[in-house]
Structures are given as structure tokens and as C-alpha cells.
Motif scaffolding. Structure first.
Motif, PDB file in Angstrom:
ATOM      1  N   LEU A  38       0.851  -1.097  -0.414  1.00 31.50           N
ATOM      2  CA  LEU A  38      -0.151   0.470  -0.575  1.00 31.50           C
ATOM      3  C   LEU A  38       0.754   1.237   0.036  1.00 31.50           C
ATOM      4  CD1 LEU A  38      -3.073  -1.390   2.971  1.00 31.50           C
ATOM      5  CD2 LEU A  38      -3.236  -0.739  -0.148  1.00 31.50           C
ATOM      6  N   ASP A  39       1.782   1.062   0.708  1.00 27.46           N
ATOM      7  CA  ASP A  39       3.160   2.670   1.054  1.00 27.46           C
ATOM      8  C   ASP A  39       3.094   2.652  -0.874  1.00 27.46           C
ATOM      9  OD1 ASP A  39       2.743   3.105   3.221  1.00 27.46           O
ATOM     10  OD2 ASP A  39       4.455   1.935   4.091  1.00 27.46           O
ATOM     11  N   GLU A  40       3.770   1.802  -1.237  1.00 26.87           N
ATOM     12  CA  GLU A  40       4.208   1.701  -2.542  1.00 26.87           C
ATOM     13  C   GLU A  40       3.561   2.278  -4.008  1.00 26.87           C
ATOM     14  OE1 GLU A  40       5.632  -2.052  -3.950  1.00 26.87           O
ATOM     15  OE2 GLU A  40       6.997  -1.997  -2.241  1.00 26.87           O
ATOM     16  N   CYS A  41       2.121   1.996  -3.592  1.00 31.33           N
ATOM     17  CA  CYS A  41       1.383   2.491  -4.837  1.00 31.33           C
ATOM     18  C   CYS A  41       0.887   4.095  -4.148  1.00 31.33           C
ATOM     19  CB  CYS A  41      -0.746   2.175  -4.061  1.00 31.33           C
ATOM     20  SG  CYS A  41       0.006   0.346  -4.496  1.00 31.33           S
ATOM     21  N   ILE A  47       1.192   4.828 -10.457  1.00 31.11           N
ATOM     22  CA  ILE A  47      -0.222   4.303  -9.632  1.00 31.11           C
ATOM     23  C   ILE A  47      -1.327   4.923  -9.982  1.00 31.11           C
ATOM     24  CG2 ILE A  47      -1.164   2.316  -8.171  1.00 31.11           C
ATOM     25  CD1 ILE A  47       1.453   1.487  -7.745  1.00 31.11           C
ATOM     26  N   ARG A  48      -2.184   4.600 -10.405  1.00 30.44           N
ATOM     27  CA  ARG A  48      -3.699   5.834 -10.824  1.00 30.44           C
ATOM     28  C   ARG A  48      -4.646   4.487  -9.672  1.00 30.44           C
ATOM     29  NH1 ARG A  48      -3.987  10.086 -13.573  1.00 30.44           N
ATOM     30  NH2 ARG A  48      -5.465   9.790 -14.693  1.00 30.44           N
ATOM     31  N   CYS A  49      -4.878   3.826  -9.826  1.00 30.57           N
ATOM     32  CA  CYS A  49      -5.929   3.295  -9.007  1.00 30.57           C
ATOM     33  C   CYS A  49      -5.157   1.275  -8.123  1.00 30.57           C
ATOM     34  CB  CYS A  49      -6.979   2.854 -10.189  1.00 30.57           C
ATOM     35  SG  CYS A  49      -8.643   1.781  -9.028  1.00 30.57           S
ATOM     36  N   ARG A  92      -7.783   4.340   3.590  1.00 27.16           N
ATOM     37  CA  ARG A  92      -8.311   5.498   3.935  1.00 27.16           C
ATOM     38  C   ARG A  92      -7.761   6.883   3.440  1.00 27.16           C
ATOM     39  NH1 ARG A  92     -12.213   5.572   1.910  1.00 27.16           N
ATOM     40  NH2 ARG A  92     -12.610   7.553   2.180  1.00 27.16           N
ATOM     41  N   MET A  93      -6.528   6.827   3.618  1.00 25.30           N
ATOM     42  CA  MET A  93      -5.045   8.606   3.689  1.00 25.30           C
ATOM     43  C   MET A  93      -5.125   7.871   2.314  1.00 25.30           C
ATOM     44  SD  MET A  93      -5.386   9.689   6.185  1.00 25.30           S
ATOM     45  CE  MET A  93      -7.551   9.129   6.205  1.00 25.30           C
ATOM     46  N   MET A  94      -5.163   6.812   1.818  1.00 28.48           N
ATOM     47  CA  MET A  94      -4.225   6.843   0.317  1.00 28.48           C
ATOM     48  C   MET A  94      -5.044   7.778  -1.242  1.00 28.48           C
ATOM     49  SD  MET A  94      -2.566   4.538  -2.302  1.00 28.48           S
ATOM     50  CE  MET A  94      -2.500   2.610  -1.030  1.00 28.48           C
ATOM     51  N   ALA A 206      -8.536  12.032  -5.000  1.00 25.78           N
ATOM     52  CA  ALA A 206      -7.908  11.728  -4.082  1.00 25.78           C
ATOM     53  C   ALA A 206      -8.972  12.779  -2.988  1.00 25.78           C
ATOM     54  CB  ALA A 206      -6.854  12.274  -3.640  1.00 25.78           C
ATOM     55  N   MET A 207      -9.139  14.049  -3.468  1.00 24.03           N
ATOM     56  CA  MET A 207      -9.897  15.026  -2.387  1.00 24.03           C
ATOM     57  C   MET A 207     -11.120  14.775  -2.517  1.00 24.03           C
ATOM     58  SD  MET A 207      -7.689  18.515  -3.815  1.00 24.03           S
ATOM     59  CE  MET A 207      -8.050  18.123  -6.088  1.00 24.03           C
ATOM     60  N   ILE A 208     -11.953  14.387  -2.688  1.00 22.37           N
ATOM     61  CA  ILE A 208     -13.019  14.116  -2.361  1.00 22.37           C
ATOM     62  C   ILE A 208     -13.018  12.756  -1.296  1.00 22.37           C
ATOM     63  CG2 ILE A 208     -14.924  11.920  -3.917  1.00 22.37           C
ATOM     64  CD1 ILE A 208     -14.798  13.094  -6.599  1.00 22.37           C
ATOM     65  N   LYS A 209     -12.605  12.027  -1.744  1.00 22.56           N
ATOM     66  CA  LYS A 209     -12.343  10.318  -1.084  1.00 22.56           C
ATOM     67  C   LYS A 209     -11.886  11.433   0.647  1.00 22.56           C
ATOM     68  CE  LYS A 209      -9.660   6.523  -0.141  1.00 22.56           C
ATOM     69  NZ  LYS A 209      -8.150   5.990  -0.925  1.00 22.56           N
TER      70      LYS A 209
END
Length: 258
Positions: A38-41, A47-49, A92-94, A206-209
Motif C-alpha cells: 500500500l505504501d508503494e502504491c 499507479i493511479r488506482c 483511507r488516506m491513500m 483523492a480530494m473527494i476521498k
């Protein structure tokens, strides 16, 4: 054989929980490796998704209980602090959308990890269960926070106390997930969703999230301010300018995530 399969294809990171003989139940190795991936992503701009699923017949059956045969509270607390809480926090923070592709049973920590994803889809044969009460535990991985907000206090309370099995179709009707697909079409349709998200303006996503994250504890007035801040940031992005330009030129926009 690694406990986490990882592949990047067409700007989508495919993360597969890979302990099929244990219904992808978590041991420490798998939990720590998932955090690493997850950190790598998060760090990899290509990586966009993220597409999170399980190998075999299950998504994730929760914790491998063979690792917690001792009834030492400190052991369980350490697992939460070092393994599970960081995983759901990273999801959740991704700053990229995370698709939870539920291909089978999602139980305990596996169920709540699925709920933490941005877009949750499932096969019709899969099911969810808050299995914690069956062994005298309390739901974790953010389940007591997320589930009541999805389906309401009464249903969440009942599911957590009774540990009922909820089919994917029931879960969809309750609002626990976005869509269900037949087992035959699930892979194709779920990957289509990841592909669509990967081609969208991911800074905006990302901002929506993050705005949704704020919304669960904000007042209406506070949330309006959050929207104002994020909208100002969104207007400054390359993708906003590209989106408007493409709309005016009546063409398909080419987003870069910048």
C-alpha cells in the motif's frame, strides 16, 4: 509462494491476498507485506488506482487464529496497533481510489477492511460477516465507525452482535457495497471499474476521498469550508483545466493526475 501477489498493469496496482488454503486469513507476514505494498502504491506516481482482492474462493476470513492461541490481551492489542489499524488507515488516506473486489467470504477484519475501500463490489456468491462476537471479541479495523454510517445503528448493532452472514445482494441493498456481479462476469466488470477510475482525474478523486473522511465528524458548516478548500485546490490542477478544455472542444479528456 508470497502471501501477497502484486502486479502493476496499465497504471492499476493489483494486490491479491494470497493464502487461499487459509481463506486468505491474515498472519503477521501478510499484514506487514500488505502495508508495504500500500505504501508503494501511494508513492508510485505511475499507479493511479488500486485493486484489492483475494486468491481462490475467499476475499479474507479475518485473522488466522493459530497466531493468537494465547489469551494475552497485549498480543491482540499489538496486532491492532501494528497490523490492522495501519492497513485500514493507509487505505483511507491513500490519495488514489481503492477498489475492494470481494470475490468470496469477507469475515471479521476482512469484512471491515473491505468496507474501508472506496468502491466495494462483490460476486453474488460472496458474503460478509462480523464474526468477532462468535469468539468473544469486538469488531475492529474501523468496523464500529464505518458500518453504522453505511447501514444505520440498528442494523450494524444486530450484525455485530448476532454475527449473521449477509449475502452480497443483501449487503448491496443495505448500502454496504456499490454493486454485485455474477461470478462469471465479476472479474471483467470489476476490472472495468478500476480501469475507469485510473483514467479519471485522480487528484480530484483523492480530494473527494479526503472530503468524505472529514464529513463523518464535521458539522454542515465545517464541511462547507472543507469543500471550499478542496475546490480551490481542484481548480488549480492540470486535470481541471484539461477537463474544461476537452468539454469545450467536445473531445475525450486526457487526465494525468496532476
Amino acid at each position: 509462494m508470497t502471501s501477497i501477489n502484486f502486479e502493476v498493469k496499465d497504471q492499476i496496482a493489483f494486490i491479491t491476498l494470497n493464502r487461499p488454503d487459509k481463506l486468505n486469513a491474515f498472519n503477521r507476514e501478510m499484514a506487514m507485506m500488505l502495508q508495504q505494498r500500500l505504501d508503494e502504491c501511494q508513492q508510485d506516481k505511475n499507479i493511479r488506482c488500486v485493486y484489492l482482492t483475494g486468491a481462490g474462493k475467499a476475499f479474507c476470513a479475518g485473522q488466522d487464529l493459530s497466531e493468537v492461541v494465547q489469551t494475552d490481551g497485549e498480543i491482540v492489542n499489538k496486532m491492532l496497533r501494528e497490523q490492522y489499524n495501519p492497513i485500514v488507515w493507509k487505505i483511507r488516506m491513500m490519495e488514489k481510489p481503492v477498489v475492494g473486489a470481494i470475490n468470496g467470504v469477507a469475515a471479521g477484519a476482512g469484512a471491515n477492511m473491505a468496507l474501508a475501500c472506496d468502491v466495494v463490489i462483490a460476486t453474488q456468491s460472496s458474503y460478509f460477516t462480523q464474526a468477532f462476537s462468535k469468539i468473544g471479541l469486538v469488531p475492529d479495523c474501523g468496523g464500529t465507525f464505518i458500518l453504522p454510517r453505511f447501514i444505520g445503528w440498528q442494523r450494524a448493532s444486530a450484525l455485530m452482535m448476532l454475527a449473521d452472514k449477509i449475502s452480497a445482494e443483501e449487503a448491496e441493498k443495505m448500502g454496504m457495497l456499490y454493486k454485485t456481479y455474477t461470478d462469471e462476469t465479476f472479474l471483467q466488470e470489476s476490472v472495468k471499474i478500476a480501469e475507469k477510475l485510473s483514467k479519471m482525474p485522480t487528484r480530484s478523486l483523492a480530494m473527494i476521498k479526503h472530503a468524505l473522511n472529514f464529513s463523518v465528524s464535521n458539522t454542515f458548516e465545517q464541511q462547507l469550508k472543507v469543500e471550499d478548500v478542496f475546490q480551490q485546490k481542484a481548480v488549480e490542477t492540470h486535470d481541471y483545466k484539461e477537463g474544461v478544455k476537452a468539454f469545450l472542444e467536445k473531445r475525450v479528456p486526457e487526465y494525468t493526475g496532476e
